[in-house]
Design a protein around this motif. Structure first.
Motif, PDB file in Angstrom:
ATOM      1  N   ARG A 106      14.806  -2.743  13.602  1.00 16.30           N
ATOM      2  CA  ARG A 106      13.963  -3.631  13.095  1.00 16.30           C
ATOM      3  C   ARG A 106      12.466  -3.773  13.286  1.00 16.30           C
ATOM      4  NH1 ARG A 106      11.938  -8.318  15.289  1.00 16.30           N
ATOM      5  NH2 ARG A 106      11.899 -10.006  14.046  1.00 16.30           N
ATOM      6  N   HIS A 107      12.209  -3.279  14.403  1.00 12.36           N
ATOM      7  CA  HIS A 107      10.450  -3.056  14.616  1.00 12.36           C
ATOM      8  C   HIS A 107       9.950  -2.158  13.334  1.00 12.36           C
ATOM      9  CE1 HIS A 107      11.600  -5.397  18.101  1.00 12.36           C
ATOM     10  NE2 HIS A 107      10.166  -5.438  17.625  1.00 12.36           N
ATOM     11  N   ILE A 108      11.006  -1.145  13.671  1.00 17.86           N
ATOM     12  CA  ILE A 108      10.282   0.400  12.559  1.00 17.86           C
ATOM     13  C   ILE A 108       9.842  -0.529  11.260  1.00 17.86           C
ATOM     14  CG2 ILE A 108      10.865   2.214  11.168  1.00 17.86           C
ATOM     15  CD1 ILE A 108      12.223   2.675  13.585  1.00 17.86           C
ATOM     16  N   ALA A 109      10.799  -0.998  10.773  1.00 15.01           N
ATOM     17  CA  ALA A 109      10.569  -1.391   9.520  1.00 15.01           C
ATOM     18  C   ALA A 109       9.690  -2.567   9.521  1.00 15.01           C
ATOM     19  CB  ALA A 109      12.191  -2.397   8.706  1.00 15.01           C
ATOM     20  N   GLN A 110       8.980  -3.214  10.357  1.00 15.55           N
ATOM     21  CA  GLN A 110       7.599  -4.064  10.390  1.00 15.55           C
ATOM     22  C   GLN A 110       7.142  -3.368  10.111  1.00 15.55           C
ATOM     23  OE1 GLN A 110       8.525  -7.133   9.926  1.00 15.55           O
ATOM     24  NE2 GLN A 110       6.405  -7.586  10.484  1.00 15.55           N
ATOM     25  N   PHE A 111       7.149  -2.008  10.732  1.00 14.54           N
ATOM     26  CA  PHE A 111       5.460  -1.393  10.986  1.00 14.54           C
ATOM     27  C   PHE A 111       5.175  -0.928   9.823  1.00 14.54           C
ATOM     28  CE2 PHE A 111       3.669   2.525  11.986  1.00 14.54           C
ATOM     29  CZ  PHE A 111       2.685   2.403  12.947  1.00 14.54           C
ATOM     30  N   ALA A 112       6.742   0.051   9.855  1.00 15.54           N
ATOM     31  CA  ALA A 112       6.325  -0.088   8.248  1.00 15.54           C
ATOM     32  C   ALA A 112       5.392  -0.678   7.006  1.00 15.54           C
ATOM     33  CB  ALA A 112       7.258   1.043   7.717  1.00 15.54           C
ATOM     34  N   ALA A 113       6.195  -1.842   7.547  1.00 18.76           N
ATOM     35  CA  ALA A 113       6.074  -2.759   6.372  1.00 18.76           C
ATOM     36  C   ALA A 113       3.963  -3.331   6.222  1.00 18.76           C
ATOM     37  CB  ALA A 113       6.069  -4.292   6.805  1.00 18.76           C
ATOM     38  N   GLU A 114       4.030  -3.535   7.873  1.00 16.71           N
ATOM     39  CA  GLU A 114       2.729  -3.700   7.869  1.00 16.71           C
ATOM     40  C   GLU A 114       0.839  -2.827   7.423  1.00 16.71           C
ATOM     41  OE1 GLU A 114       2.419  -5.047  11.800  1.00 16.71           O
ATOM     42  OE2 GLU A 114       3.619  -6.739  12.272  1.00 16.71           O
ATOM     43  N   ARG A 115       1.999  -1.204   7.431  1.00 24.64           N
ATOM     44  CA  ARG A 115       0.696  -0.385   7.946  1.00 24.64           C
ATOM     45  C   ARG A 115       0.915  -0.327   6.562  1.00 24.64           C
ATOM     46  NH1 ARG A 115      -0.768   3.775  11.156  1.00 24.64           N
ATOM     47  NH2 ARG A 115      -1.693   4.294   8.988  1.00 24.64           N
ATOM     48  N   ALA A 116       2.053  -0.679   5.295  1.00 25.53           N
ATOM     49  CA  ALA A 116       1.820  -0.593   4.476  1.00 25.53           C
ATOM     50  C   ALA A 116       0.745  -1.421   3.581  1.00 25.53           C
ATOM     51  CB  ALA A 116       3.181  -0.540   4.076  1.00 25.53           C
ATOM     52  N   LEU A 117       1.217  -2.872   4.329  1.00 24.31           N
ATOM     53  CA  LEU A 117       0.217  -4.236   3.653  1.00 24.31           C
ATOM     54  C   LEU A 117      -1.082  -3.541   3.883  1.00 24.31           C
ATOM     55  CD1 LEU A 117       0.273  -7.206   3.255  1.00 24.31           C
ATOM     56  CD2 LEU A 117      -0.302  -7.455   4.998  1.00 24.31           C
ATOM     57  N   ALA A 118      -1.738  -2.805   4.707  1.00 18.35           N
ATOM     58  CA  ALA A 118      -3.018  -2.649   4.645  1.00 18.35           C
ATOM     59  C   ALA A 118      -3.721  -1.955   4.331  1.00 18.35           C
ATOM     60  CB  ALA A 118      -3.896  -2.146   6.091  1.00 18.35           C
ATOM     61  N   ALA A 119      -2.889  -0.568   3.497  1.00 13.06           N
ATOM     62  CA  ALA A 119      -3.173   0.101   2.598  1.00 13.06           C
ATOM     63  C   ALA A 119      -3.031  -1.026   0.707  1.00 13.06           C
ATOM     64  CB  ALA A 119      -2.388   0.937   2.433  1.00 13.06           C
ATOM     65  N   ALA A 120      -2.265  -1.754   1.130  1.00 12.74           N
ATOM     66  CA  ALA A 120      -1.688  -2.191  -0.567  1.00 12.74           C
ATOM     67  C   ALA A 120      -2.886  -3.481  -1.311  1.00 12.74           C
ATOM     68  CB  ALA A 120      -0.537  -2.406  -0.938  1.00 12.74           C
ATOM     69  N   ARG A 121      -3.443  -4.189  -0.241  1.00 16.97           N
ATOM     70  CA  ARG A 121      -3.904  -4.644   0.043  1.00 16.97           C
ATOM     71  C   ARG A 121      -5.297  -5.037  -0.301  1.00 16.97           C
ATOM     72  NH1 ARG A 121      -3.920  -8.731   5.658  1.00 16.97           N
ATOM     73  NH2 ARG A 121      -5.729  -9.643   4.762  1.00 16.97           N
ATOM     74  N   ALA A 122      -5.724  -3.650   0.230  1.00 16.39           N
ATOM     75  CA  ALA A 122      -7.201  -3.272   0.169  1.00 16.39           C
ATOM     76  C   ALA A 122      -8.200  -3.937  -0.910  1.00 16.39           C
ATOM     77  CB  ALA A 122      -7.176  -1.793   0.319  1.00 16.39           C
ATOM     78  N   GLU A 123      -8.562  -3.418  -1.227  1.00 16.59           N
ATOM     79  CA  GLU A 123     -10.026  -4.487  -2.871  1.00 16.59           C
ATOM     80  C   GLU A 123      -9.390  -2.627  -4.178  1.00 16.59           C
ATOM     81  OE1 GLU A 123     -13.721  -5.367  -5.124  1.00 16.59           O
ATOM     82  OE2 GLU A 123     -14.099  -5.214  -2.919  1.00 16.59           O
ATOM     83  N   ASP A 124      -9.219  -1.860  -3.227  1.00 11.43           N
ATOM     84  CA  ASP A 124      -9.227  -1.231  -3.839  1.00 11.43           C
ATOM     85  C   ASP A 124      -7.410   0.006  -4.051  1.00 11.43           C
ATOM     86  OD1 ASP A 124      -9.280   0.639  -1.699  1.00 11.43           O
ATOM     87  OD2 ASP A 124     -10.906   1.860  -2.360  1.00 11.43           O
ATOM     88  N   GLY A 125      -6.868  -0.732  -3.232  1.00 11.15           N
ATOM     89  CA  GLY A 125      -5.214  -0.587  -3.736  1.00 11.15           C
ATOM     90  C   GLY A 125      -4.176  -0.939  -4.410  1.00 11.15           C
TER      91      GLY A 125
END
Length: 141
Positions: A47-66
């Motif tokens: 569960r912690h691995i999945a949460q970490f991967a989701a947070e990292r993916a969010l940082a990349a996808a929510r950027a203005e040019d993401g």
């Protein structure tokens, strides 16, 4: 006295062999409890691995040019870096709108016990506002 008479005179409350019997009965239960503890610890870790991967993916996808593809690629890289054995068959879903970006990472937990029906799932979700440039009035430049 003969040996047969000595055997008859032996006390009725003889405990010889009872420790072995108790060990045979208790040890499998203790091993099962230990393996179940390991199984649920792995579920917690997954569960912690999945949460970490989701947070990292969010940082990349929510950027203005993401993009959603950037988020999925970042999640896959994070999962690969952390090892893919604990969280098996992971799926990554990225939703990006003008206002909100949401990432969901889920998968099945590695099995320690081959118990039928004991399939544990782990997931992590991260959500945040999509970054965009605005003016002080809230309009896009």
């Amino acid at each position: 006295m003969t040996a047969a008479l000595l055997a008859l005179r032996r006390p009725v409350d003889d405990d010889r062999g009872s420790a072995t019997t108790q060990l045979v009965l208790v040890l499998p239960a203790l091993l099962l409890i230990a393996l179940l503890t390991v199984q649920f610890a792995l579920a917690w870790h997954a569960r912690h691995i999945a949460q970490f991967a989701a947070e990292r993916a969010l940082a990349a996808a929510r950027a203005e040019d993401g993009t959603t593809a950037d988020g999925q690629a970042r999640a896959r890289r994070s999962l690969a870096a952390l090892g893919s054995r604990v969280l098996a068959s992971p799926t990554v879903a990225v939703e990006r709108t003008r206002e909100q970006t949401t990432v969901r990472v889920s998968g099945t937990v590695m099995r320690v016990l081959p118990v039928p029906g004991l399939v544990l799932h782990a997931s992590g979700t991260a959500s945040g506002p999509t970054e965009r440039l605005t003016t002080p009035t809230g309009d896009r430049p």
